[in-house]
Design a protein around this motif. Structure first.
Motif, PDB file in Angstrom:
ATOM      1  N   ARG A   1      -6.935 -23.191  46.035  1.00  0.00           N
ATOM      2  CA  ARG A   1      -7.644 -22.988  44.773  1.00  0.00           C
ATOM      3  C   ARG A   1      -7.931 -21.504  44.558  1.00  0.00           C
ATOM      4  O   ARG A   1      -7.809 -21.006  43.437  1.00  0.00           O
ATOM      5  CB  ARG A   1      -8.946 -23.785  44.772  1.00  0.00           C
TER       6      ARG A   1
ATOM      7  N   GLU B   1     -12.800 -13.205  49.627  1.00  0.00           N
ATOM      8  CA  GLU B   1     -14.062 -13.488  50.315  1.00  0.00           C
ATOM      9  C   GLU B   1     -15.065 -14.127  49.372  1.00  0.00           C
ATOM     10  O   GLU B   1     -15.728 -15.098  49.728  1.00  0.00           O
ATOM     11  CB  GLU B   1     -14.655 -12.195  50.879  1.00  0.00           C
ATOM     12  N   ALA B   2     -15.157 -13.562  48.150  1.00  0.00           N
ATOM     13  CA  ALA B   2     -16.129 -14.103  47.210  1.00  0.00           C
ATOM     14  C   ALA B   2     -15.788 -15.553  46.876  1.00  0.00           C
ATOM     15  O   ALA B   2     -16.662 -16.421  46.836  1.00  0.00           O
ATOM     16  CB  ALA B   2     -16.147 -13.257  45.934  1.00  0.00           C
ATOM     17  N   ALA B   3     -14.497 -15.827  46.672  1.00  0.00           N
ATOM     18  CA  ALA B   3     -14.088 -17.190  46.336  1.00  0.00           C
ATOM     19  C   ALA B   3     -14.347 -18.130  47.515  1.00  0.00           C
ATOM     20  O   ALA B   3     -14.853 -19.243  47.338  1.00  0.00           O
ATOM     21  CB  ALA B   3     -12.611 -17.213  45.959  1.00  0.00           C
ATOM     22  N   HIS B   4     -14.021 -17.678  48.721  1.00  0.00           N
ATOM     23  CA  HIS B   4     -14.283 -18.504  49.898  1.00  0.00           C
ATOM     24  C   HIS B   4     -15.778 -18.753  50.072  1.00  0.00           C
ATOM     25  O   HIS B   4     -16.194 -19.857  50.410  1.00  0.00           O
ATOM     26  CB  HIS B   4     -13.707 -17.839  51.151  1.00  0.00           C
ATOM     27  N   ALA B   5     -16.566 -17.702  49.837  1.00  0.00           N
ATOM     28  CA  ALA B   5     -18.009 -17.847  50.009  1.00  0.00           C
ATOM     29  C   ALA B   5     -18.576 -18.865  49.019  1.00  0.00           C
ATOM     30  O   ALA B   5     -19.605 -19.477  49.273  1.00  0.00           O
ATOM     31  CB  ALA B   5     -18.709 -16.500  49.837  1.00  0.00           C
ATOM     32  N   LEU B   6     -17.899 -19.047  47.887  1.00  0.00           N
ATOM     33  CA  LEU B   6     -18.361 -20.042  46.905  1.00  0.00           C
ATOM     34  C   LEU B   6     -17.864 -21.432  47.263  1.00  0.00           C
ATOM     35  O   LEU B   6     -18.106 -22.392  46.539  1.00  0.00           O
ATOM     36  CB  LEU B   6     -17.860 -19.673  45.513  1.00  0.00           C
ATOM     37  N   GLY B   7     -17.131 -21.542  48.362  1.00  0.00           N
ATOM     38  CA  GLY B   7     -16.653 -22.848  48.801  1.00  0.00           C
ATOM     39  C   GLY B   7     -15.309 -23.230  48.227  1.00  0.00           C
ATOM     40  O   GLY B   7     -14.925 -24.392  48.267  1.00  0.00           O
ATOM     41  N   MET B   8     -14.568 -22.266  47.672  1.00  0.00           N
ATOM     42  CA  MET B   8     -13.246 -22.587  47.135  1.00  0.00           C
ATOM     43  C   MET B   8     -12.232 -22.630  48.274  1.00  0.00           C
ATOM     44  O   MET B   8     -12.280 -21.806  49.180  1.00  0.00           O
ATOM     45  CB  MET B   8     -12.833 -21.555  46.078  1.00  0.00           C
ATOM     46  N   SER B   9     -11.299 -23.579  48.178  1.00  0.00           N
ATOM     47  CA  SER B   9     -10.293 -23.718  49.227  1.00  0.00           C
ATOM     48  C   SER B   9      -9.248 -22.610  49.077  1.00  0.00           C
ATOM     49  O   SER B   9      -9.223 -21.892  48.092  1.00  0.00           O
ATOM     50  CB  SER B   9      -9.625 -25.074  49.121  1.00  0.00           C
ATOM     51  N   HIS B  10      -8.385 -22.513  50.108  1.00  0.00           N
ATOM     52  CA  HIS B  10      -7.316 -21.518  50.099  1.00  0.00           C
ATOM     53  C   HIS B  10      -6.466 -21.601  48.842  1.00  0.00           C
ATOM     54  O   HIS B  10      -6.262 -20.623  48.143  1.00  0.00           O
ATOM     55  CB  HIS B  10      -6.387 -21.774  51.285  1.00  0.00           C
TER      56      HIS B  10
ATOM     57  N   LEU C   1     -17.270 -16.264  57.416  1.00  0.00           N
ATOM     58  CA  LEU C   1     -16.249 -15.317  56.977  1.00  0.00           C
ATOM     59  C   LEU C   1     -15.712 -14.567  58.188  1.00  0.00           C
ATOM     60  O   LEU C   1     -14.604 -14.047  58.169  1.00  0.00           O
ATOM     61  CB  LEU C   1     -16.816 -14.334  55.946  1.00  0.00           C
TER      62      LEU C   1
ATOM     63  N   ARG D   1     -24.036 -16.229  39.843  1.00  0.00           N
ATOM     64  CA  ARG D   1     -22.853 -16.977  40.261  1.00  0.00           C
ATOM     65  C   ARG D   1     -23.133 -17.738  41.561  1.00  0.00           C
ATOM     66  O   ARG D   1     -22.743 -18.899  41.709  1.00  0.00           O
ATOM     67  CB  ARG D   1     -21.685 -16.007  40.462  1.00  0.00           C
TER      68      ARG D   1
ATOM     69  N   VAL E   1     -15.221 -26.480  42.195  1.00  0.00           N
ATOM     70  CA  VAL E   1     -15.528 -26.967  43.539  1.00  0.00           C
ATOM     71  C   VAL E   1     -16.406 -28.218  43.497  1.00  0.00           C
ATOM     72  O   VAL E   1     -16.147 -29.198  44.183  1.00  0.00           O
ATOM     73  CB  VAL E   1     -16.219 -25.855  44.356  1.00  0.00           C
TER      74      VAL E   1
ATOM     75  N   PHE F   1     -22.497  -9.793  47.569  1.00  0.00           N
ATOM     76  CA  PHE F   1     -21.830  -8.728  48.302  1.00  0.00           C
ATOM     77  C   PHE F   1     -22.299  -7.349  47.842  1.00  0.00           C
ATOM     78  O   PHE F   1     -22.742  -7.172  46.715  1.00  0.00           O
ATOM     79  CB  PHE F   1     -20.319  -8.819  48.095  1.00  0.00           C
TER      80      PHE F   1
ATOM     81  N   PHE G   1     -15.224 -11.769  39.661  1.00  0.00           N
ATOM     82  CA  PHE G   1     -13.821 -11.963  39.322  1.00  0.00           C
ATOM     83  C   PHE G   1     -13.537 -11.191  38.035  1.00  0.00           C
ATOM     84  O   PHE G   1     -14.054 -11.543  36.967  1.00  0.00           O
ATOM     85  CB  PHE G   1     -13.517 -13.449  39.144  1.00  0.00           C
TER      86      PHE G   1
ATOM     87  N   SER H   1     -14.970 -24.952  53.881  1.00  0.00           N
ATOM     88  CA  SER H   1     -15.303 -24.748  52.470  1.00  0.00           C
ATOM     89  C   SER H   1     -16.467 -25.633  52.044  1.00  0.00           C
ATOM     90  O   SER H   1     -17.356 -25.196  51.310  1.00  0.00           O
ATOM     91  CB  SER H   1     -14.106 -25.086  51.575  1.00  0.00           C
TER      92      SER H   1
ATOM     93  N   ASN I   1     -21.748 -17.556  57.206  1.00  0.00           N
ATOM     94  CA  ASN I   1     -20.929 -18.499  56.421  1.00  0.00           C
ATOM     95  C   ASN I   1     -19.466 -18.471  56.862  1.00  0.00           C
ATOM     96  O   ASN I   1     -18.572 -18.807  56.103  1.00  0.00           O
ATOM     97  CB  ASN I   1     -21.085 -18.281  54.917  1.00  0.00           C
TER      98      ASN I   1
ATOM     99  N   ASN J   1     -17.993  -8.000  43.914  1.00  0.00           N
ATOM    100  CA  ASN J   1     -16.844  -8.921  43.977  1.00  0.00           C
ATOM    101  C   ASN J   1     -16.856  -9.974  42.889  1.00  0.00           C
ATOM    102  O   ASN J   1     -16.495 -11.123  43.122  1.00  0.00           O
ATOM    103  CB  ASN J   1     -16.764  -9.606  45.345  1.00  0.00           C
TER     104      ASN J   1
ATOM    105  N   ARG K   1     -19.603 -24.070  53.055  1.00  0.00           N
ATOM    106  CA  ARG K   1     -19.928 -22.823  52.365  1.00  0.00           C
ATOM    107  C   ARG K   1     -20.516 -23.075  50.986  1.00  0.00           C
ATOM    108  O   ARG K   1     -21.163 -22.204  50.420  1.00  0.00           O
ATOM    109  CB  ARG K   1     -18.655 -21.982  52.211  1.00  0.00           C
ATOM    110  N   ARG K   2     -20.254 -24.258  50.439  1.00  0.00           N
ATOM    111  CA  ARG K   2     -20.797 -24.563  49.113  1.00  0.00           C
ATOM    112  C   ARG K   2     -22.302 -24.398  49.058  1.00  0.00           C
ATOM    113  O   ARG K   2     -22.858 -24.086  48.018  1.00  0.00           O
ATOM    114  CB  ARG K   2     -20.492 -26.012  48.745  1.00  0.00           C
TER     115      ARG K   2
END
Lengths: 311, 268
Positions: free
Chosen positions: A197, A186-195, B68, B177, B133, B111, B117, B101, B66, B115, B104-105
């Motif tokens: 990636r 979710e965090a990666a998707h929320a940052l706009g990263m594709s599946h 989700l 981030r 990205v 969260f 990394f 995507s 967004n 979350n 969402r940028r």
């Protein structure tokens, strides 16, 4: 006993903090007894082997024999190549099984069901005898040959071991991918990263922590399983050792020799596994566990300091 | 501060496009209807607070913004554009993953459980999305990341892994981030609920600073003090509907609806 009295009665150096507990530890007599029994059994076994009708001298004679070294090389080649096939196939199968497409996921399921459900030895022999099903291999303009010429012992061995391994690796990879918290995706998707990636940069590096230990196990297993490929006429360490044994009149000795080589190779692999695991543990614990070398150094320093205080 | 005030005053609602606009948004998980028709509007530059009991659907609504979560009915717009779909004439077309995507940028999200990394240091967490990205160069991203970490007061923690940081520090890295993508809208999903009480203040300070710089923020929160001081609008949700909305001061001090009154009497 006297020691306790002495430290307690010493008036010159009063303890800085609260007085440390000094007590006579519980004596575990059971432990002494079991240790003695275990050592006795061990000695008996070693003695039996030393007394047996085994010509130990033959082992060092042939230890670095050219054929043995070739065998070791081929065993390593088989291990590396089949694991490569296994890991690549495993990742593909794991992603297929986790995909939302019901066709790909059931194909992956079926593959795993089949290859995990039949013995490797049987699979190897089946690959070896597929010439009965396919007489020719014809890839259009690219390649065309008789099956028996195409399916060399090496290829048979690689396919047999690699495809079987892929089924196991698929389950290991799947477990690893599922072990990563959904919040990461979710965090990666929320940052706009594709599946893809997200999978590559975020999920797989974290899944590796779960994937590496059982994969190390699989590598070691694979190294030993390669001894089965003698049935498809591919000579490797075990086969060469057997051959030498039959010609030199020391068959059992050569089995010991092979066992020693397998042990050496698996030991080296375990060391490698330790460092790979350590690499992927980055960030998962507050500090990385020390390497054995660091441990040895630490022990040396504490040992020497202890000596100093004792003296 | 002055910048924010002037921005607020010359952004009357009739001229500008709302940053978020919801029209009759419905969402169900299986047979459970979580959102039962949400209508609301978030103006640019506004701090918009969502409060309500747990299970009232406020987090779900935030996650719809967004994409989700997919909405089942209604329309949801961000900056004038439909979320997750493209409308051509009467027909709606689902957007491809890549298009989602892209959108969402521009929306940052923070969260409840941070979350971050875990296999990357704080600095790597912040530069990951700009480099991967947006294609920003590593050096440039690093420079900007250090500025952002400095802004949230963690420049000296850049090389630490998340597991080496406290919850409050992790959440501030998470904010940095999200900011690294230069979003036009920030979503906060109960950003302080997983924190020890004494660490909440640091995170709220960062959010206050962000609000003063004019960022549009939608904040799901249980921090009534924050909502009252920093919020420009507030919505009280219960059971999947908006029960009451208005200026935080009015709603929090003088709630009109009975349900709001009973909720606030328990929380305040």
């Amino acid at each position: 006993m006297t020691d306790i009295k002495k430290t307690a009665g010493e008036p010159g150096t009063p303890p800085a903090g609260p007085e440390a507990v000094k007590a006579i530890p519980v004596r575990h007599y059971g432990r002494y007894v079991s240790a003695v029994i275990a050592i006795a059994i061990l000695v008996a076994i070693i003695y039996a082997f030393a007394q047996g009708q085994i010509n130990w001298g033959a082992v060092p004679d042939y230890f670095f024999d050219d054929r043995i070294l070739t065998g070791v090389g081929k065993t390593l080649l088989l291990t590396v190549a089949s694991m490569a096939i296994g890991i690549f196939g495993g990742i593909v199968l794991a992603v297929m099984r986790l995909s939302k497409n019901p066709v790909t996921s059931s194909i992956a399921w079926f593959y795993i069901w089949f290859f995990r459900g039949t013995p490797v030895l049987v699979q190897l022999v089946v690959w070896f005898n597929l010439g009965l099903v396919f007489q020719y291999i014809n890839l259009g303009p690219l390649y065309k040959d008789e099956w028996s010429d195409f399916m060399t012992p090496l290829l048979t061995a690689l396919l047999g071991l690699g495809l079987n391994e892929a089924a196991y690796m698929a389950e290991i990879c799947r477990a690893g991918l599922l072990a990563v918290d959904e919040g990461q995706t979710e965090a990666a998707h929320a940052l706009g990263m594709s599946h893809s990636r997200t999978l590559r940069r975020i999920i797989i590096p974290q899944a590796m922590r779960v994937i590496v230990p059982p994969t190390g196990n699989e590598v070691i297993n694979m190294l030993k399983t390669t001894s089965l490929v003698s049935v498809v006429q591919y000579p490797e360490l075990f086969r060469f050792a057997q051959d030498i044994g039959q010609n030199s009149g020391a068959p059992v000795e050569m089995y010991f020799l092979a066992a020693a080589w397998y042990l050496i190779m698996t030991s080296i692999l375990s060391v490698g596994q330790y460092y790979v695991e350590r690499y992927y543990a980055r960030g998962s614990s507050r500090s990385l566990p020390p390497t054995p070398w660091q441990k040895v150094k630490a022990h040396l320093t504490t040992f020497s300091s202890r000596k100093v205080t004792a003296a | 501060m002055t910048e924010k005030l002037s921005k607020k005053q010359d952004s009357p609602s009739q001229g500008t496009v709302p940053m978020v606009k919801a029209e009759g948004v419905h969402k169900s998980f299986g047979h459970v209807e979580v959102l039962k028709g949400i209508d609301l509007e978030v103006k640019p530059g506004e701090v918009f607070c969502l409060i309500g009991p747990s299970g009232s659907g406020k987090s779900t609504f935030l996650r719809c913004i967004n994409h989700l979560e997919k909405i089942n009915a209604g329309r949801l717009y961000v900056d004038g554009e439909l979320v997750g779909y493209r409308q051509q004439g009467e027909k709606l077309y689902e957007l491809r993953d890549r298009e989602v995507s892209m959108k969402r940028r521009d929306i940052g999200m923070v969260f409840q459980r941070f979350n971050l990394f875990p296999h990357m240091t704080a600095l790597e967490n912040v530069i990951e999305a700009p480099v991967q990205v947006r294609g920003v160069s590593r050096t440039q991203a690093r420079e900007r990341a250090m500025q952002l970490l400095d802004r949230v007061g963690l420049a000296d923690r850049a090389g630490h892994y998340p597991s080496q940081l406290s919850g409050g520090q992790q959440q501030r890295v998470a904010i940095a981030r999200a900011l690294a993508m230069d979003p036009k809208l920030m979503l906060f999903d109960e950003p302080t609920s997983a924190l020890d009480p004494e660490l909440v203040g640091d995170v709220l300070d960062v959010m206050r600073d962000l609000a003063e710089s004019g960022m549009t923020m939608v904040v799901v929160t249980h921090e009534m003090g924050f909502a009252r001081e920093v919020g420009d609008s507030l919505v009280f949700m219960d059971n999947g509907v908006v029960v009451e909305s208005g200026h935080p001061r009015d709603v929090l001090t003088n709630p009109q609806h009975e349900r709001t009154q009973s909720f606030l009497s328990k929380v305040l």
